[in-house]
Design a protein around this motif. Structure first.
Motif, PDB file in Angstrom:
ATOM      1  N   ASP A 106     -43.268 -10.251 -30.174  1.00 41.78           N
ATOM      2  CA  ASP A 106     -42.321  -9.713 -31.357  1.00 41.78           C
ATOM      3  C   ASP A 106     -42.288  -8.391 -31.772  1.00 41.78           C
ATOM      4  O   ASP A 106     -41.640  -7.937 -32.631  1.00 41.78           O
ATOM      5  N   SER A 107     -43.246  -7.949 -31.096  1.00 41.29           N
ATOM      6  CA  SER A 107     -43.383  -6.418 -31.526  1.00 41.29           C
ATOM      7  C   SER A 107     -42.964  -5.401 -30.298  1.00 41.29           C
ATOM      8  O   SER A 107     -43.241  -4.198 -30.006  1.00 41.29           O
ATOM      9  N   VAL A 108     -42.197  -6.191 -29.412  1.00 42.31           N
ATOM     10  CA  VAL A 108     -41.504  -5.547 -28.205  1.00 42.31           C
ATOM     11  C   VAL A 108     -40.412  -4.823 -29.107  1.00 42.31           C
ATOM     12  O   VAL A 108     -39.371  -5.433 -29.271  1.00 42.31           O
ATOM     13  N   PRO A 109     -40.142  -3.468 -29.194  1.00 43.21           N
ATOM     14  CA  PRO A 109     -38.763  -3.080 -29.679  1.00 43.21           C
ATOM     15  C   PRO A 109     -37.591  -3.231 -29.080  1.00 43.21           C
ATOM     16  O   PRO A 109     -37.459  -3.348 -28.112  1.00 43.21           O
ATOM     17  N   PHE A 110     -36.734  -3.596 -30.141  1.00 45.83           N
ATOM     18  CA  PHE A 110     -35.196  -3.776 -29.915  1.00 45.83           C
ATOM     19  C   PHE A 110     -34.850  -5.085 -29.130  1.00 45.83           C
ATOM     20  O   PHE A 110     -34.072  -5.089 -28.605  1.00 45.83           O
ATOM     21  N   ILE A 111     -35.791  -6.218 -29.292  1.00 44.76           N
ATOM     22  CA  ILE A 111     -35.514  -7.185 -28.920  1.00 44.76           C
ATOM     23  C   ILE A 111     -34.845  -8.175 -29.742  1.00 44.76           C
ATOM     24  O   ILE A 111     -33.714  -8.703 -29.454  1.00 44.76           O
ATOM     25  N   THR A 112     -35.361  -8.379 -31.050  1.00 48.14           N
ATOM     26  CA  THR A 112     -34.644  -9.048 -32.120  1.00 48.14           C
ATOM     27  C   THR A 112     -34.200  -7.930 -32.957  1.00 48.14           C
ATOM     28  O   THR A 112     -34.565  -6.997 -33.411  1.00 48.14           O
ATOM     29  N   ARG A 113     -32.815  -8.383 -33.472  1.00 47.19           N
ATOM     30  CA  ARG A 113     -31.984  -7.293 -34.147  1.00 47.19           C
ATOM     31  C   ARG A 113     -31.846  -7.758 -35.608  1.00 47.19           C
ATOM     32  O   ARG A 113     -31.063  -7.119 -36.462  1.00 47.19           O
ATOM     33  N   SER A 114     -32.318  -9.151 -35.842  1.00 50.24           N
ATOM     34  CA  SER A 114     -31.811  -9.899 -37.157  1.00 50.24           C
ATOM     35  C   SER A 114     -33.024 -10.703 -37.439  1.00 50.24           C
ATOM     36  O   SER A 114     -33.649 -11.181 -36.682  1.00 50.24           O
ATOM     37  N   TYR A 115     -32.913 -11.092 -38.894  1.00 49.10           N
ATOM     38  CA  TYR A 115     -33.650 -12.386 -38.943  1.00 49.10           C
ATOM     39  C   TYR A 115     -33.468 -13.576 -38.398  1.00 49.10           C
ATOM     40  O   TYR A 115     -34.497 -14.341 -37.781  1.00 49.10           O
ATOM     41  N   ALA A 116     -32.301 -13.776 -37.876  1.00 42.06           N
ATOM     42  CA  ALA A 116     -31.934 -15.193 -36.958  1.00 42.06           C
ATOM     43  C   ALA A 116     -32.605 -14.910 -35.526  1.00 42.06           C
ATOM     44  O   ALA A 116     -33.096 -15.803 -35.083  1.00 42.06           O
ATOM     45  N   ASP A 117     -32.414 -13.598 -35.072  1.00 44.03           N
ATOM     46  CA  ASP A 117     -32.991 -13.536 -33.917  1.00 44.03           C
ATOM     47  C   ASP A 117     -34.543 -13.744 -34.009  1.00 44.03           C
ATOM     48  O   ASP A 117     -35.225 -14.406 -33.031  1.00 44.03           O
ATOM     49  N   ALA A 118     -35.080 -13.126 -34.844  1.00 45.00           N
ATOM     50  CA  ALA A 118     -36.613 -13.161 -35.205  1.00 45.00           C
ATOM     51  C   ALA A 118     -37.005 -14.651 -35.174  1.00 45.00           C
ATOM     52  O   ALA A 118     -38.003 -14.964 -34.719  1.00 45.00           O
ATOM     53  N   GLN A 119     -36.222 -15.511 -35.775  1.00 48.10           N
ATOM     54  CA  GLN A 119     -36.666 -16.864 -36.006  1.00 48.10           C
ATOM     55  C   GLN A 119     -36.460 -17.435 -34.711  1.00 48.10           C
ATOM     56  O   GLN A 119     -37.290 -18.532 -34.580  1.00 48.10           O
ATOM     57  N   MET A 120     -35.269 -17.356 -33.922  1.00 42.31           N
ATOM     58  CA  MET A 120     -35.212 -17.805 -32.471  1.00 42.31           C
ATOM     59  C   MET A 120     -36.550 -17.599 -31.652  1.00 42.31           C
ATOM     60  O   MET A 120     -36.918 -18.410 -31.116  1.00 42.31           O
ATOM     61  N   LEU A 121     -36.835 -16.232 -31.825  1.00 40.70           N
ATOM     62  CA  LEU A 121     -38.291 -15.928 -31.122  1.00 40.70           C
ATOM     63  C   LEU A 121     -39.599 -16.606 -31.426  1.00 40.70           C
ATOM     64  O   LEU A 121     -40.014 -17.096 -30.679  1.00 40.70           O
ATOM     65  N   TRP A 122     -39.381 -16.979 -32.745  1.00 40.63           N
ATOM     66  CA  TRP A 122     -40.665 -17.580 -33.215  1.00 40.63           C
ATOM     67  C   TRP A 122     -40.580 -18.993 -32.911  1.00 40.63           C
ATOM     68  O   TRP A 122     -41.572 -19.670 -32.206  1.00 40.63           O
TER      69      TRP A 122
END
Ligand code: PCA
Length: 329
Positions: A106-122
């Protein structure tokens, strides 16, 4: 036993067993160590979770929250929980990456651009992180994202080249690596020491959220905030496996339920706090600037470089995260 022959003593013992024993299980008190300040929204969320657990278990499980590195320093919390020195802990996932490489995703820059992306990654990361923690004798409870990471600077930035030689605040190996990649000089400052470091002018730039900027009074020395939304770091909450196993089943259920609620509440708070904090930065004189074309292009390249290195370093396991992530995104 013949009912007619129950002695007084037998009767007393039976009554004891029936009435007193279930409630006689001693209340359990756990400590949860975190490296973030008491007033931070993550900590408030943990306090609310502890309150829910206490209510749901009728006081059978109490969780004391120890904020601001008071029990263990942020980067020592995972080991302390694993070794059973403390029952539970919260740590930022990028600080776990040396031991659990997939936590660094999750700290690889510019992979997630929104909370929705971050949730999908999680959602994709979660089973893998749970498995890695189980192998180390721990259990994962929940994770909540910080607001997106922006770039603060004392000087206007036209491109990444302007960061060369600037002292950039870092809080673990991952952020130190990002600082180096940007041409800056990493300066290790934990969240709890940031206010002071800014007051003393020890840093020229930093990558963190709007909320951490507000809590540390970034305007003491920072003049610009670029909303580059570089990544959404997550705080992970986990417990020692033996402490978990020792809980009554009903307490485990209550804890799991309270954590599911805390996770949903935490993500919602994170988004609220993000918007409010950016306004607060503006009110205090920080220029919240759009990213210039050149700076954006440079950052994108750096992000790609970092991703590539991360995949190389983690190996094929990185595919277990990035392939499903980019398929779904
Ligand atoms: N604040 C914490 C971690 C990420 C964030 O937004 C910090 O800067 O230490």
């Amino acid at each position: 036993m013949d009912r007619a022959r129950i002695s007084r003593r037998d009767f007393a013992l039976l009554a004891c067993g029936a009435g007193v024993l279930p409630a006689a299980r001693a209340a359990v008190v756990w400590r949860l160590a975190t490296g973030y300040p008491a007033e931070n929204f993550h900590t408030a969320n943990l306090l609310a979770m502890a309150k829910d657990v206490e209510a749901a278990t009728g006081g059978q499980l109490r969780i004391e929250i120890h904020p601001a590195n008071t029990l263990f320093a942020l980067n020592a919390i995972r080991a302390a929980v694993q070794e059973g020195k403390v029952e539970a802990g919260e740590a930022i996932m990028s600080s776990l990456a040396a031991d659990v490489p997939l936590a660094g995703a999750d700290s690889v820059p510019f992979i997630t651009r929104s909370y929705a992306d971050a949730q999908m990654l999680w959602r994709i990361q979660r089973p893998l992180i749970e498995q890695a923690f189980a192998q180390r004798g721990m259990r994962v409870l929940c994770a909540v994202a910080w607001p997106p990471q922006g770039l603060y600077s004392t000087r206007p930035l036209g491109g990444v080249g302007d960061l060369r030689g600037m002292r950039m605040r870092a809080y673990n190996d991952t952020t130190a690596r990002i600082a180096t990649l940007m041409g800056a000089v990493p300066v290790d400052v934990p969240a709890t020491g940031l206010d002071k470091a800014l007051a003393e002018g020890r840093i020229d730039c930093m990558l963190t959220s709007a909320v951490t900027g507000v809590e540390s009074h970034a305007w003491q020395s920072m003049r610009y905030f670029y909303e580059i939304n570089a990544w959404f770091p997550k705080n992970l909450v986990f417990v020692n496996g033996k402490a978990w196993d020792a809980l009554a089943q009903s307490s485990r259920n209550s804890l799991a339920a309270a954590c599911a609620v805390a996770e949903a509440r935490g993500w919602a708070r994170s988004a609220e706090v993000a918007a409010r904090s950016t306004d607060e930065l503006r009110r205090n004189g920080i220029k919240v600037e759009p990213v210039s074309f050149l700076l954006g292009r440079d950052l994108q390249r750096l992000g790609e470089n970092f991703s590539l290195n991360w995949v190389k370093q983690v190996g094929v396991a990185a595919n277990d995260i990035f392939i499903p992530y980019f398929e779904k995104r």
